[in-house]
Design a protein around this motif. Structure first.
Motif, short mmCIF file in Angstrom:
data_model
loop_
_atom_site.label_atom_id
_atom_site.label_comp_id
_atom_site.label_asym_id
_atom_site.label_seq_id
_atom_site.Cartn_x
_atom_site.Cartn_y
_atom_site.Cartn_z
N MET A 193 0.82 -1.19 0.00
CA MET A 193 0.00 0.00 0.00
C MET A 193 0.86 1.26 0.00
O MET A 193 0.58 2.20 -0.70
N LEU B 19 11.15 2.20 -4.58
CA LEU B 19 10.50 2.99 -5.62
C LEU B 19 11.48 3.32 -6.73
O LEU B 19 11.14 3.25 -7.91
N GLN C 125 11.87 0.37 -8.91
CA GLN C 125 10.70 0.20 -9.76
C GLN C 125 10.73 1.16 -10.95
O GLN C 125 10.44 0.78 -12.07
N ASP D 103 3.79 1.49 -1.19
CA ASP D 103 4.42 1.60 -2.51
C ASP D 103 3.52 2.36 -3.48
O ASP D 103 3.99 3.20 -4.25
N GLU D 104 2.24 2.08 -3.44
CA GLU D 104 1.30 2.76 -4.34
C GLU D 104 1.19 4.25 -4.01
O GLU D 104 1.12 5.08 -4.92
N VAL D 105 1.20 4.57 -2.74
CA VAL D 105 1.14 5.98 -2.32
C VAL D 105 2.40 6.71 -2.79
O VAL D 105 2.31 7.82 -3.33
N ASN D 106 3.55 6.09 -2.60
CA ASN D 106 4.81 6.71 -3.02
C ASN D 106 4.86 6.83 -4.54
O ASN D 106 5.34 7.84 -5.07
N ARG D 107 4.38 5.81 -5.22
CA ARG D 107 4.38 5.86 -6.69
C ARG D 107 3.47 6.97 -7.19
O ARG D 107 3.83 7.73 -8.10
N ALA D 108 2.30 7.11 -6.58
CA ALA D 108 1.36 8.18 -6.97
C ALA D 108 1.97 9.55 -6.68
O ALA D 108 1.84 10.48 -7.49
#
Length: 129
Positions: free
Chosen positions: A1, A119, A122, A3-8
């Motif tokens: 979760m 990140l 990725q 990871d998704e926040v950091n990616r966004a």
């Protein structure tokens, strides 16, 4: 979760950086345009100053030439010169502000990547493919 926040967050910061760079380039182009307008006004004004007061001077409007007193043309060129200088100063201030914003966004991206090394991996794996 996380990871998704950091990616966004990274995607949002990257979009802001691209937008800011575009604004800076646009502002630089406008500044160059105003500088050439200022130079044209200055050169025209210098030529008008060399003419005697009783010289017939003409103003162009499209394809038409209109007889105007030398003083009127000089006032117009001085006004163009002053307006250009004011606009250039304003644009330079705006550019400085945008440069600071860009530096702030770059620092935010750097901090985000330092906080989450996964990140960065990725992102690097996405660009390599």
């Amino acid at each position: 979760m996380a990871d998704e926040v950091n990616r966004a967050a990274f995607v949002e910061l990257q979009a802001r950086m691209i937008e800011t760079k575009g604004k800076i380039k646009q502002l630089q182009a406008q500044t160059r345009s105003k500088e050439s307008e200022k130079k044209r006004a200055y050169l025209t004004l210098e030529e008008l100053r060399q003419l005697p007061d009783d010289t017939n001077t003409y103003k162009t409007i499209g394809k038409v030439f209109i007889l105007e007193p030398r003083s009127v043309l000089m006032n117009e060129q001085e006004q163009k010169l002053n307006d250009s200088e004011t606009a250039i100063a304003s644009m330079q201030t705006s550019e400085e502000y945008l440069e600071k914003q860009l530096a702030e966004v770059e620092n935010n991206i750097r901090e985000l990547l330092q906080q989450d090394p996964g990140l960065m991996r990725q992102i690097l794996s996405m660009t390599v493919q």
